[in-house]
Design a protein around this motif. Structure first.
Motif, PDB file in Angstrom:
ATOM      1  N   THR A 118     -44.789 -53.583 -91.318  1.00 18.64           N
ATOM      2  CA  THR A 118     -43.361 -53.291 -91.208  1.00 18.64           C
ATOM      3  C   THR A 118     -42.511 -54.551 -91.189  1.00 18.64           C
ATOM      4  O   THR A 118     -41.301 -54.474 -91.076  1.00 18.64           O
ATOM      5  N   GLY A 119     -43.134 -55.706 -91.324  1.00 13.44           N
ATOM      6  CA  GLY A 119     -42.378 -56.945 -91.315  1.00 13.44           C
ATOM      7  C   GLY A 119     -43.296 -58.133 -91.183  1.00 13.44           C
ATOM      8  O   GLY A 119     -44.510 -57.987 -91.001  1.00 13.44           O
ATOM      9  N   HIS A 143     -45.785 -55.505 -81.065  1.00  8.05           N
ATOM     10  CA  HIS A 143     -45.375 -55.249 -82.452  1.00  8.05           C
ATOM     11  C   HIS A 143     -46.607 -55.289 -83.357  1.00  8.05           C
ATOM     12  O   HIS A 143     -46.766 -56.197 -84.181  1.00  8.05           O
ATOM     13  N   VAL A 154     -46.394 -55.902 -87.301  1.00  6.47           N
ATOM     14  CA  VAL A 154     -45.796 -57.118 -87.849  1.00  6.47           C
ATOM     15  C   VAL A 154     -46.903 -58.120 -88.164  1.00  6.47           C
ATOM     16  O   VAL A 154     -47.745 -58.422 -87.317  1.00  6.47           O
ATOM     17  N   ARG A 187     -29.066 -67.409 -85.437  1.00  4.90           N
ATOM     18  CA  ARG A 187     -29.723 -66.284 -84.763  1.00  4.90           C
ATOM     19  C   ARG A 187     -29.274 -64.937 -85.306  1.00  4.90           C
ATOM     20  O   ARG A 187     -30.071 -64.005 -85.364  1.00  4.90           O
ATOM     21  N   GLU A 188     -28.013 -64.847 -85.733  1.00 11.25           N
ATOM     22  CA  GLU A 188     -27.541 -63.553 -86.231  1.00 11.25           C
ATOM     23  C   GLU A 188     -28.154 -63.196 -87.578  1.00 11.25           C
ATOM     24  O   GLU A 188     -28.102 -62.027 -88.002  1.00 11.25           O
ATOM     25  N   SER A 221     -34.509 -62.068 -89.105  1.00 12.23           N
ATOM     26  CA  SER A 221     -35.102 -60.769 -89.401  1.00 12.23           C
ATOM     27  C   SER A 221     -35.477 -60.084 -88.091  1.00 12.23           C
ATOM     28  O   SER A 221     -35.612 -60.750 -87.050  1.00 12.23           O
ATOM     29  N   PRO A 222     -35.670 -58.778 -88.083  1.00 14.32           N
ATOM     30  CA  PRO A 222     -36.073 -58.083 -86.848  1.00 14.32           C
ATOM     31  C   PRO A 222     -37.328 -58.670 -86.198  1.00 14.32           C
ATOM     32  O   PRO A 222     -37.358 -58.832 -84.972  1.00 14.32           O
ATOM     33  N   PRO A 223     -38.397 -59.014 -86.966  1.00 15.32           N
ATOM     34  CA  PRO A 223     -39.566 -59.612 -86.299  1.00 15.32           C
ATOM     35  C   PRO A 223     -39.244 -60.933 -85.606  1.00 15.32           C
ATOM     36  O   PRO A 223     -39.703 -61.192 -84.489  1.00 15.32           O
ATOM     37  N   ALA A 271     -36.234 -61.965 -84.560  1.00 13.24           N
ATOM     38  CA  ALA A 271     -35.328 -61.690 -83.447  1.00 13.24           C
ATOM     39  C   ALA A 271     -36.091 -61.156 -82.239  1.00 13.24           C
ATOM     40  O   ALA A 271     -35.745 -61.459 -81.087  1.00 13.24           O
ATOM     41  N   ALA A 272     -37.144 -60.382 -82.487  1.00 16.50           N
ATOM     42  CA  ALA A 272     -37.953 -59.850 -81.382  1.00 16.50           C
ATOM     43  C   ALA A 272     -38.678 -60.966 -80.645  1.00 16.50           C
ATOM     44  O   ALA A 272     -38.778 -60.957 -79.413  1.00 16.50           O
TER      45      ALA A 272
END
Length: 322
Positions: A96-97, A123, A126, A284-285, A288-290, A292-293
Motif C-alpha cells: 500500500t506504499g 504498517h 508498507v 513535511r506537508e 507521502s502517507p508512509p 508522514a506515519a
C-alpha cells in the motif's frame, strides 16, 4: 513560450548530475554516457531554453541564474516521476506504499532497528526501502528525491530542508580492558585530550561523527591520529578489541559490544558529548502517507523537541565538524 514537449527526462537527469558533480566530464561519467553525448544533450537543452544554463571554466561548471532555476525544478520533476514509478511498482506487488529512508551509521547502531520494527508492525503493508549512508549522502538523497527522509547528524548543513530531532545519545570512549585509560572508576570521565592522544578507530573522515571528533581535537590543540577507518560501529568495536586503537562513538552503539568483546566504556569530558540525530525532509506537508506515519512516530517518541521547522545552521556549540 518554451515548448515543454522538447524536454526529456534523460537530459534533465543528466543536467542535475553535471551540476551536482561540478563538471561535465564527471557528470557524464556518473550518468554512464560519453562526454561528447553529454555535451550534445546539454547544448540542445540550452537551445530549447533559449538561455545559457552553465558557466564553463577551467575548474568545471557552475549554474547561471537560469541554470539554478532549472536545477531546482528538474529535481522536483525527477523526484515526482520516481515516486510515481515506485508507487505503481508497490501496487503491482500488493503493498500500500513505500517508505524511502536513508540513515547514517549512528542510527543503525542505535535506535533505528527498533523504531522500524515498531513501524513495520503498525504498517505491515508498507514496503521499507532502507539505505545505509553517511549523513551528507542522506541530505543529498532527500534533496534529489532519492529518499523522502534521512537520519543524519546535527552537524551537517541542511539549508532549505526541514528537520525533526529523532534521537539523542551521549558520546563515550571505548577501549580495551587492559588499556591504561580503562583503570579507575567507570563514572570518572576521561579528558578528551588524553583520549585523543592515542590512535583512533573511526568511520570515514567525512562521516559527521568523525568530523565532530576531529573538531574536538582541534579545539584542544590536537590533531587526532586515525589509524583505521571502517564502515560500521561493529567493525570499530572489533578493531578496538584487537588493540588497534580507541574509539569515540554513541553510547547506544557501544553498549551492544562492551560485554561480548570485553571492552571498557568511559564517559568523556572536555567536549560536547550530547549527539543529536535529525530526521530531515524536504517539506513535511508534502510527505507521502508512509513517511508522514514515521515522522509521527518519531515526534511521539521525542516530546518537547523542536520539529518540522525550516532548517538553519546549527548553533556554534553544535557546529563541530561542519
Amino acid at each position: 513560450m518554451i515548448n515543454l514537449n522538447r524536454f526529456d527526462l534523460v537530459t534533465l537527469r543528466l543536467f542535475v548530475a553535471v551540476l551536482d558533480a561540478g563538471s561535465l566530464t564527471a557528470g557524464a561519467e556518473r550518468f554512464g554516457i560519453s562526454l561528447a553525448a553529454a555535451s550534445k544533450r546539454i547544448a540542445e537543452l540550452e537551445q530549447h531554453c533559449g538561455l545559457a544554463l552553465l558557466q564553463r571554466g577551467a575548474r568545471g561548471v557552475t549554474a547561471t541564474a537560469a541554470g539554478i532555476a532549472l536545477h531546482r525544478h528538474a529535481i522536483e520533476v525527477i523526484a515526482r516521476l520516481e515516486q510515481m514509478a515506485l508507487a505503481l511498482d508497490d501496487l503491482h506487488g500488493g503493498a500500500t506504499g513505500q517508505l524511502r529512508l536513508w540513515a547514517n551509521p549512528s542510527a543503525f547502531g542505535g535506535f533505528l532497528p527498533q523504531l522500524l520494527a515498531d513501524y513495520a508492525q503498525a504498517h505491515p503493508q508498507v514496503r521499507i526501502d532502507l539505505e545505509d549512508a553517511l549523513s551528507e549522502d542522506g541530505v543529498r538523497a532527500v534533496r534529489d528525491g532519492a529518499a523522502e527522509l534521512a537520519v543524519i547528524g546535527d552537524n551537517v548543513p541542511t539549508e532549505g530542508l526541514e528537520t525533526a530531532v529523532c534521537h539523542v545519545d551521549q558520546l563515550v570512549l571505548l577501549l580495551p580492558a587492559g588499556h591504561a585509560l580503562a583503570a579507575g572508576s567507570a563514572d570518572v570521565p576521561v579528558p578528551i585530550e588524553q583520549a585523543l592522544g592515542h590512535d583512533l578507530i573511526s568511520l570515514a573522515r567525512r562521516a559527521s561523527l568523525t568530523r565532530q571528533v576531529m573538531a574536538a581535537g582541534e579545539a584542544v590543540g590536537l590533531n587526532p591520529r586515525i589509524r583505521v577507518q571502517v564502515r560500521s560501529f561493529d567493525a570499530m568495536c572489533r578493531m578496538v578489541a584487537c588493540g588497534l586503537g580507541l574509539a569515540v562513538l554513541p553510547q547506544a552503539a557501544a553498549a551492544f559490544h562492551v560485554d561480548s568483546l570485553g571492552l571498557v566504556q568511559r564517559p568523556l569530558s572536555g567536549l560536547l558529548t550530547e549527539r543529536r540525530l535529525l530526521l530531515v525532509m524536504r517539506r513535511r506537508e508534502a510527505l507521502s502517507p508512509p513517511a508522514a506515519a514515521l515522522l509521527a512516530m518519531v515526534e511521539a517518541a521525542m516530546p518537547g523537541t523542536a520539529a518540522g521547522l525550516p532548517s538553519a545552521d546549527p548553533p556554534a556549540e553544535r557546529a563541530q565538524g561542519r
